[in-house]
Scaffold this active site. Sequence first.
Site, PDB file in Angstrom:
ATOM      1  N   HIS A 103      21.853  37.998  35.028  1.00  0.00           N
ATOM      2  CA  HIS A 103      22.560  37.043  34.191  1.00  0.00           C
ATOM      3  C   HIS A 103      22.487  37.438  32.720  1.00  0.00           C
ATOM      4  CE1 HIS A 103      24.645  33.540  32.843  1.00  0.00           C
ATOM      5  NE2 HIS A 103      24.903  33.253  34.106  1.00  0.00           N
ATOM      6  N   GLY A 104      23.669  37.737  32.176  1.00  0.00           N
ATOM      7  CA  GLY A 104      23.767  38.062  30.757  1.00  0.00           C
ATOM      8  C   GLY A 104      23.411  39.504  30.431  1.00  0.00           C
ATOM      9  N   ASP A 135      33.307  38.416  40.079  1.00  0.00           N
ATOM     10  CA  ASP A 135      33.939  37.104  39.863  1.00  0.00           C
ATOM     11  C   ASP A 135      35.030  37.144  38.803  1.00  0.00           C
ATOM     12  OD1 ASP A 135      32.108  36.085  41.610  1.00  0.00           O
ATOM     13  OD2 ASP A 135      30.937  34.973  40.122  1.00  0.00           O
ATOM     14  N   HIS A 136      34.743  37.897  37.717  1.00  0.00           N
ATOM     15  CA  HIS A 136      35.676  37.817  36.588  1.00  0.00           C
ATOM     16  C   HIS A 136      36.986  38.561  36.820  1.00  0.00           C
ATOM     17  CE1 HIS A 136      33.135  35.234  34.502  1.00  0.00           C
ATOM     18  NE2 HIS A 136      32.142  36.084  34.447  1.00  0.00           N
ATOM     19  N   HIS A 143      30.527  34.768  43.666  1.00  0.00           N
ATOM     20  CA  HIS A 143      30.067  33.381  43.668  1.00  0.00           C
ATOM     21  C   HIS A 143      31.235  32.510  44.131  1.00  0.00           C
ATOM     22  CE1 HIS A 143      28.077  29.939  41.108  1.00  0.00           C
ATOM     23  NE2 HIS A 143      28.372  29.552  42.329  1.00  0.00           N
ATOM     24  N   ARG A 199      46.737  33.286  36.122  1.00  0.00           N
ATOM     25  CA  ARG A 199      48.179  33.175  36.362  1.00  0.00           C
ATOM     26  C   ARG A 199      48.481  32.637  37.752  1.00  0.00           C
ATOM     27  NH1 ARG A 199      51.586  35.842  32.526  1.00  0.00           N
ATOM     28  NH2 ARG A 199      50.554  35.241  30.611  1.00  0.00           N
ATOM     29  N   GLU A 239      15.760  35.695  42.456  1.00  0.00           N
ATOM     30  CA  GLU A 239      16.459  36.423  41.389  1.00  0.00           C
ATOM     31  C   GLU A 239      16.022  35.788  40.081  1.00  0.00           C
ATOM     32  OE1 GLU A 239      20.756  37.011  41.670  1.00  0.00           O
ATOM     33  OE2 GLU A 239      20.857  37.093  39.473  1.00  0.00           O
ATOM     34  N   ARG A 293      32.429  29.242  44.243  1.00  0.00           N
ATOM     35  CA  ARG A 293      32.112  27.927  43.665  1.00  0.00           C
ATOM     36  C   ARG A 293      32.829  26.821  44.421  1.00  0.00           C
ATOM     37  NH1 ARG A 293      30.241  26.807  38.552  1.00  0.00           N
ATOM     38  NH2 ARG A 293      29.255  28.560  37.509  1.00  0.00           N
ATOM     39  N   GLU A 301      26.794  34.395  46.274  1.00  0.00           N
ATOM     40  CA  GLU A 301      26.144  33.353  45.451  1.00  0.00           C
ATOM     41  C   GLU A 301      26.752  32.017  45.805  1.00  0.00           C
ATOM     42  OE1 GLU A 301      26.197  33.558  41.185  1.00  0.00           O
ATOM     43  OE2 GLU A 301      25.568  35.633  41.296  1.00  0.00           O
ATOM     44  N   ASN A 352      28.883  42.044  40.089  1.00  0.00           N
ATOM     45  CA  ASN A 352      29.524  40.756  40.346  1.00  0.00           C
ATOM     46  C   ASN A 352      30.992  40.855  39.896  1.00  0.00           C
ATOM     47  OD1 ASN A 352      30.566  38.141  39.735  1.00  0.00           O
ATOM     48  ND2 ASN A 352      28.510  37.307  39.870  1.00  0.00           N
ATOM     49  N   GLY A 358      27.657  41.287  36.016  1.00  0.00           N
ATOM     50  CA  GLY A 358      29.083  41.040  36.168  1.00  0.00           C
ATOM     51  C   GLY A 358      29.855  41.146  34.873  1.00  0.00           C
ATOM     52  N   HIS A 359      29.707  40.156  34.010  1.00  0.00           N
ATOM     53  CA  HIS A 359      30.580  40.004  32.854  1.00  0.00           C
ATOM     54  C   HIS A 359      30.650  41.263  31.977  1.00  0.00           C
ATOM     55  CE1 HIS A 359      31.911  38.367  28.933  1.00  0.00           C
ATOM     56  NE2 HIS A 359      32.713  37.672  29.721  1.00  0.00           N
ATOM     57  N   THR A 382      29.442  29.227  32.918  1.00  0.00           N
ATOM     58  CA  THR A 382      28.805  30.109  33.901  1.00  0.00           C
ATOM     59  C   THR A 382      27.487  29.444  34.280  1.00  0.00           C
ATOM     60  OG1 THR A 382      27.924  32.334  34.302  1.00  0.00           O
ATOM     61  CG2 THR A 382      27.715  31.502  32.066  1.00  0.00           C
ATOM     62  N   THR A 383      26.786  30.007  35.288  1.00  0.00           N
ATOM     63  CA  THR A 383      25.514  29.415  35.714  1.00  0.00           C
ATOM     64  C   THR A 383      24.589  29.315  34.502  1.00  0.00           C
ATOM     65  OG1 THR A 383      25.873  30.720  37.702  1.00  0.00           O
ATOM     66  CG2 THR A 383      23.789  29.545  37.545  1.00  0.00           C
ATOM     67  N   ARG A 424      37.027  28.157  41.136  1.00  0.00           N
ATOM     68  CA  ARG A 424      37.692  28.538  39.883  1.00  0.00           C
ATOM     69  C   ARG A 424      38.002  30.031  39.799  1.00  0.00           C
ATOM     70  NH1 ARG A 424      32.957  27.714  35.432  1.00  0.00           N
ATOM     71  NH2 ARG A 424      32.823  25.679  36.415  1.00  0.00           N
ATOM     72  N   HIS A 425      37.250  30.853  40.523  1.00  0.00           N
ATOM     73  CA  HIS A 425      37.605  32.281  40.514  1.00  0.00           C
ATOM     74  C   HIS A 425      37.685  32.839  41.947  1.00  0.00           C
ATOM     75  CE1 HIS A 425      33.224  32.361  40.339  1.00  0.00           C
ATOM     76  NE2 HIS A 425      33.156  32.213  39.018  1.00  0.00           N
TER      77      HIS A 425
END
Length: 392
Positions: free
Chosen positions: A344-345, A162-163, A196, A171, A304, A198, A223, A160, A366-367, A253-254, A202-203
Site C-alpha cells: 500500500h502506497g 485495479d487502476h 480488489h 467511460r 499483509e 469491491r 482482495e 495490483n 498497484g498505483h 483507496t483502502t 467501482r473498478h
Amino acid sequence: MTVHFNYTVDITHYPLNRQMLLQRSERLLQLLHLEAAEVSIVLMGDAEMTGYNELYRKKKGPTNVLSFPARQTDDGFVIPEAELGDVLISVDTAKREAVEQGHTLHRRLLELIIHGLLHLTGYDHERSEEEALRMWDFEKELFQHLQTSRSANMPYLAINVDHVATIRQARGGVEPDPVFAASLCELAGADGIVVHLREDRRHIQDRDVRILRQTIKTKLNLEMAVCPEIIDIALEIVPDMVTLVPEKRKELTTEGGLDILGNDKKVRKAIEKMAKAGIPVSIFIDPDASQIQAALDAGATFVELHTGRYCDARTIAEQEQEFHLIEQSAELAYESGLRVNAGHGLDYRNAGPIADLAFIEELSIGHAVISRAVLVGLDQAVREMLAIVRPA
Ligand code: PXP
C-alpha cells in the site's frame, strides 16, 4: 553442523516458526565456531521435564532447560567428538516465561537454546559470580548477533491492476482491459496479480475476476471485504489466495488495516470457509503486535503489513519510526509462524527499503506501477519495479 530438533509434545498449535528456530540454532553453532558439531534439542512438556528434573537434579517440578553434555558417559561408550550433547526444553515453561516477560515464544526458546548450548560447551553460572556474569554477557551478545544476522531477502512482486479497471470504468466501456494488463505484467516478470473486487464494483468487475482465474499463469490474489456476497464469489472462483481488507464506500483507496479484534467472529468464519475450499487467507493489518496475535488466533496463513503510514510520512524521523514498526512486525509475525506480505502506497522511491527487509515474502504494488505505465508502458514500469524489489 547438525542440529536435530525433536518434539515429544505436539507443538503445531504453538505460535512458532520451526524452520526459523532451526536456522537460528544452526547459526548459533557457527557463532560458537562449532561448525562440525552435532547437537540434539528436544522440546517437551512440563510433565516430562518434571521427571528429568527430579531424576537428574533431585528437584521437584519442571524447569525451563536442562543440558546433558555428550562427554559425560559412564558406561565406556565412545561418543564421536563432534557430538555436543542434548538440550531439553519445556515448551510449557518457556511459554509461561514468554508471557511473563512480554516476549514471543520464539524469543524465549532462543534464549533457552543459547543457555543450554553454552552449558554444553562448558559455561556455568553456579560455580562463581564471575563465571555467571561471563556466561550471561555472552548469552546477550549471541542473542543480539542472531537478531541482526539475517540472510538477504528477495521478495516476490505482485502487481495490483485495479487502476487499469478504474480507467475503463471512467467511460463505462471495455478499454483498457485489466485482463490484458495482468498478462503484460506477468510477461514482464511479475510474480502474481492482485485485484480488489469491491462491493460497489467501482473498478474490478466480476467478469474480470472470472477471466483472470483462467488466464493468470502466476498467482491470483483476490482482495476482498469480509462480506457474504464476495465470500461466495471467492469460494466459487477459488483464487490462489485471498486478502481480507476493510472497505468503506467513501474512501478513495483502502485507508488502514483491518481491525481483526473488532471483527473477530466474521473474520474467523470467513477463514474457516476459505480453509474448507483450500484457499489460504491473508489479512491486511496495521503493523501492530495485537493485530498480529489476532491474525494468528483467527487462523490466517499470511498477514499483509500496511505500509501506507510509512509511505505517507512527512518527515524523515516519522518515516524511520514507521519503517521500524514494519520491520519489528514482520519479524514478530514470521517468528510466530505467519507468512508476511506488505503493501500500500509503495512507489519507485520508497519500495527499496521495504523490499530489503527480512521475512517479507511478497510486495503488493498497484498505483505507482500503473501510473508509470501510462508514461513509459506497462512492461517497462513492471521491469523497473522488479529491479528495485529484486535487484540482479
Ligand atoms: N495492498 C492492499 C491490501 C491494498 O488494498 C492495496 C490498494 O488496492 C494495495 C496493496 C496496493 O496499494 P497501491 O495501489 O497504493 O500500491
